[in-house]
Design an enzyme around this catalytic site. Structure first.
Site, PDB file in Angstrom:
ATOM      1  N   ASN A   8      61.192  69.363  26.352  1.00 40.81           N
ATOM      2  CA  ASN A   8      60.010  69.549  27.196  1.00 40.81           C
ATOM      3  C   ASN A   8      59.873  68.291  28.039  1.00 40.81           C
ATOM      4  OD1 ASN A   8      57.527  69.941  28.388  1.00 40.81           O
ATOM      5  ND2 ASN A   8      56.463  70.495  26.509  1.00 40.81           N
ATOM      6  N   LYS A  15      59.867  65.355  25.322  1.00 37.44           N
ATOM      7  CA  LYS A  15      59.818  65.708  23.910  1.00 37.44           C
ATOM      8  C   LYS A  15      61.107  66.430  23.542  1.00 37.44           C
ATOM      9  CE  LYS A  15      54.788  66.329  23.926  1.00 37.44           C
ATOM     10  NZ  LYS A  15      53.677  67.305  23.726  1.00 37.44           N
ATOM     11  N   ARG A  85      61.451  74.095  28.177  1.00 33.72           N
ATOM     12  CA  ARG A  85      60.178  74.649  28.602  1.00 33.72           C
ATOM     13  C   ARG A  85      60.051  74.478  30.114  1.00 33.72           C
ATOM     14  NH1 ARG A  85      54.366  71.951  29.110  1.00 33.72           N
ATOM     15  NH2 ARG A  85      53.163  73.835  29.517  1.00 33.72           N
ATOM     16  N   HIS A 174      50.902  79.108  29.487  1.00 37.81           N
ATOM     17  CA  HIS A 174      50.917  79.000  28.022  1.00 37.81           C
ATOM     18  C   HIS A 174      51.554  80.234  27.380  1.00 37.81           C
ATOM     19  CE1 HIS A 174      47.259  76.195  28.618  1.00 37.81           C
ATOM     20  NE2 HIS A 174      48.299  75.440  28.317  1.00 37.81           N
ATOM     21  N   ASN A 205      44.762  69.865  25.867  1.00 36.65           N
ATOM     22  CA  ASN A 205      44.436  69.168  27.111  1.00 36.65           C
ATOM     23  C   ASN A 205      44.446  70.159  28.267  1.00 36.65           C
ATOM     24  OD1 ASN A 205      43.791  66.703  28.531  1.00 36.65           O
ATOM     25  ND2 ASN A 205      45.831  66.819  29.420  1.00 36.65           N
ATOM     26  N   ARG A 235      41.303  68.893  34.169  1.00 40.21           N
ATOM     27  CA  ARG A 235      41.316  69.904  35.233  1.00 40.21           C
ATOM     28  C   ARG A 235      40.001  70.676  35.232  1.00 40.21           C
ATOM     29  NH1 ARG A 235      46.969  72.697  33.830  1.00 40.21           N
ATOM     30  NH2 ARG A 235      47.128  71.103  32.217  1.00 40.21           N
ATOM     31  N   ASP A 277      39.804  63.538  26.079  1.00 42.70           N
ATOM     32  CA  ASP A 277      40.189  63.870  24.707  1.00 42.70           C
ATOM     33  C   ASP A 277      38.975  64.376  23.933  1.00 42.70           C
ATOM     34  OD1 ASP A 277      40.849  63.594  21.847  1.00 42.70           O
ATOM     35  OD2 ASP A 277      42.648  62.574  22.563  1.00 42.70           O
ATOM     36  N   MET A 278      39.068  65.599  23.432  1.00 39.65           N
ATOM     37  CA  MET A 278      37.952  66.201  22.710  1.00 39.65           C
ATOM     38  C   MET A 278      37.586  65.401  21.468  1.00 39.65           C
ATOM     39  SD  MET A 278      35.668  68.588  22.580  1.00 39.65           S
ATOM     40  CE  MET A 278      36.120  69.983  23.630  1.00 39.65           C
ATOM     41  N   ARG A 279      38.546  64.803  20.804  1.00 38.52           N
ATOM     42  CA  ARG A 279      38.241  64.016  19.613  1.00 38.52           C
ATOM     43  C   ARG A 279      37.327  62.841  19.952  1.00 38.52           C
ATOM     44  NH1 ARG A 279      44.501  63.353  18.219  1.00 38.52           N
ATOM     45  NH2 ARG A 279      44.369  63.002  20.473  1.00 38.52           N
ATOM     46  N   GLY A 325      45.809  72.273  20.143  1.00 40.94           N
ATOM     47  CA  GLY A 325      45.289  71.109  19.446  1.00 40.94           C
ATOM     48  C   GLY A 325      43.813  71.176  19.136  1.00 40.94           C
ATOM     49  N   ILE A 326      42.982  71.569  20.121  1.00 42.36           N
ATOM     50  CA  ILE A 326      41.545  71.715  19.893  1.00 42.36           C
ATOM     51  C   ILE A 326      41.271  72.976  19.092  1.00 42.36           C
ATOM     52  CG2 ILE A 326      39.312  72.046  21.012  1.00 42.36           C
ATOM     53  CD1 ILE A 326      40.399  70.469  23.413  1.00 42.36           C
ATOM     54  N   GLU A 378      55.417  76.385  19.956  1.00 43.51           N
ATOM     55  CA  GLU A 378      56.166  76.703  21.164  1.00 43.51           C
ATOM     56  C   GLU A 378      57.628  76.284  21.048  1.00 43.51           C
ATOM     57  OE1 GLU A 378      53.397  76.029  24.870  1.00 43.51           O
ATOM     58  OE2 GLU A 378      52.837  74.632  23.282  1.00 43.51           O
TER      59      GLU A 378
END
Length: 393
Positions: A8, A15, A85, A174, A205, A235, A277-279, A325-326, A378
């Site tokens: 990726n 990655k 990907r 996605h 993200n 975004r 970042d939601m965290r 992730g979220i 994925e």
């Protein structure tokens, strides 16, 4: 030749995931090369080989791939294919594809549809064709799962020749994640995929939601580009297109400046003024930060509203599914999304939600509309496609 390498290639990272066989549930090696073309470039490998090293200042994607090739060489001797990907396949690529000179040129021509992603994906393929000479290169597209979306859902209300001549339509993204999660959710529900109806939110993200009818995508929130739809990390998601003209006049911004702000400085980052970042935002909200709470409230409401809109495409809903992730890890976000969808009357099981689901992934009470947490994979989906497409080569 039994191993497959999944790559990726992103703007500042690459990655890697190496699978030893088609039946392997997990990769033998994973690697992340990050901060490419920036100070502090480095690569970290985990699995059967544990290693971390600096790549030097401003290391390129080529340097990262060469470093991985050198470090992982003992594991690459039986490589049968490399799966990539690719974000945008347009209408040209409806399925995962073995890349040759002709269709690589076709793929490069689609870069205008995803200028932030596709050029880097193509660069990764070109580098691998050089560095892994003679090894088949497979492109797996984020858009291909959504090729089943009907015309009524994918067309915009713009002049039809924009679609005919300029490929303007909703594509959805996605898709590799949605394809994997659809198959896994069907397995957990003990239903054939072709009889399964789901609303799925891929929340990370980048965020999107999709309606799956009888195992196929029939509507999705992302559009011509990954900018449309839900509020994301940086975004904006859905906006009035007139906003761009307004900001050009109000602040004297160029089109390029507007698009930069909408892609890079909007979403959770823009609403909170703190982070994408939601965290980070959840912790800030717990500490009493009002701007973090505002950003999270907007994020959750938009997901709930999109679920409700997407449900128009489904006569029955077997389950609402959270992934990414979220979606997989933020119990409080899931709770707020389901609570915001008021006329659906979800009754959350707080214990199951906090542990991210039971063995089935269920987070709702018995008798409630069903909501599940289903982790995505994925890389494994790309690996399986690569195994399948290289079988006859």
């Amino acid at each position: 030749m039994d191993s497959v390498l999944v790559i990726n290639s992103g703007s500042s990272s690459v990655k890697f995931a190496l699978y030893s066989s088609a039946t392997a549930a997990h990769p033998a090696l994973t690697a992340l090369a990050e901060r490419l073309n920036e100070p502090g470039s480095a690569i970290r490998i985990r699995g059967e080989l544990e290693h971390q090293q600096s790549l030097g200042e401003l290391a390129s994607h080529r340097s990262a791939m060469q470093a991985f090739l050198q470090l992982a060489q003992p594991w690459l001797g039986n490589l049968r294919g490399v799966g990539h990907r690719v974000v945008h396949g347009g209408e040209r690529f409806a399925h995962s594809t073995v890349i040759d000179d002709s269709n690589l040129a076709d793929l490069a021509s689609l870069s205008a549809l995803a200028p932030l992603h596709n050029p880097l994906n193509v660069q990764g393929i070109e580098l691998c064709r050089e560095l892994f000479a003679g090894i088949p290169q497979i492109a797996v597209f984020d858009t291909s799962f959504h090729q089943s979306i009907p015309e009524a859902a994918y067309l915009y209300g713009v002049p039809y020749d924009w679609y005919e001549q300029d490929a303007v339509r909703r594509y959805g993204f996605h898709g590799t994640s949605y394809r994997y999660v659809t198959q896994e959710a069907a397995r957990r529900l003990h239903k054939p995929v072709e009889e399964t109806n789901l609303l799925i939110a891929h929340l990370g993200n980048g965020c999107s939601a999709t309606a799956v009818r009888f195992g196929q995508s029939v509507d999705s929130t992302m559009g011509l580009t990954p900018l449309e739809g839900l509020v994301m990390g940086s975004r904006c998601g859905d906006i009035d297109p007139g906003l761009i003209e307004h900001m050009q006049r109000s602040r004297g911004l160029t089109l390029e400046q507007c698009m930069h702000e909408l892609n890079r400085n909007s979403g959770l980052k823009g609403l909170s003024g703190l982070s994408n970042d939601m965290r980070t935002l959840l912790q800030a909200e717990a500490d009493g930060n009002a701007t973090a709470r505002r950003a999270i409230d907007v994020f959750c409401f938009r997901v709930a509203r999109s679920f409700a809109a997407l449900s128009v495409s489904l006569a029955d809903i077997d389950a609402v599914v959270f992934t990414g992730g979220i979606g997989e890890h933020a119990a409080g976000v899931r709770q707020r999304i389901l609570a915001a969808w008021r006329n659906r009357n979800f009754r959350l099981d707080n214990g199951l939600n906090q542990q991210h689901g039971d063995e089935q992934g269920r987070i709702t009470q018995q008798g409630s509309p069903l909501a599940l947490v289903v982790p995505t994979d994925e890389e494994r989906m790309i690996a399986l496609d690569t195994y399948q497409l290289t079988e006859a080569l």
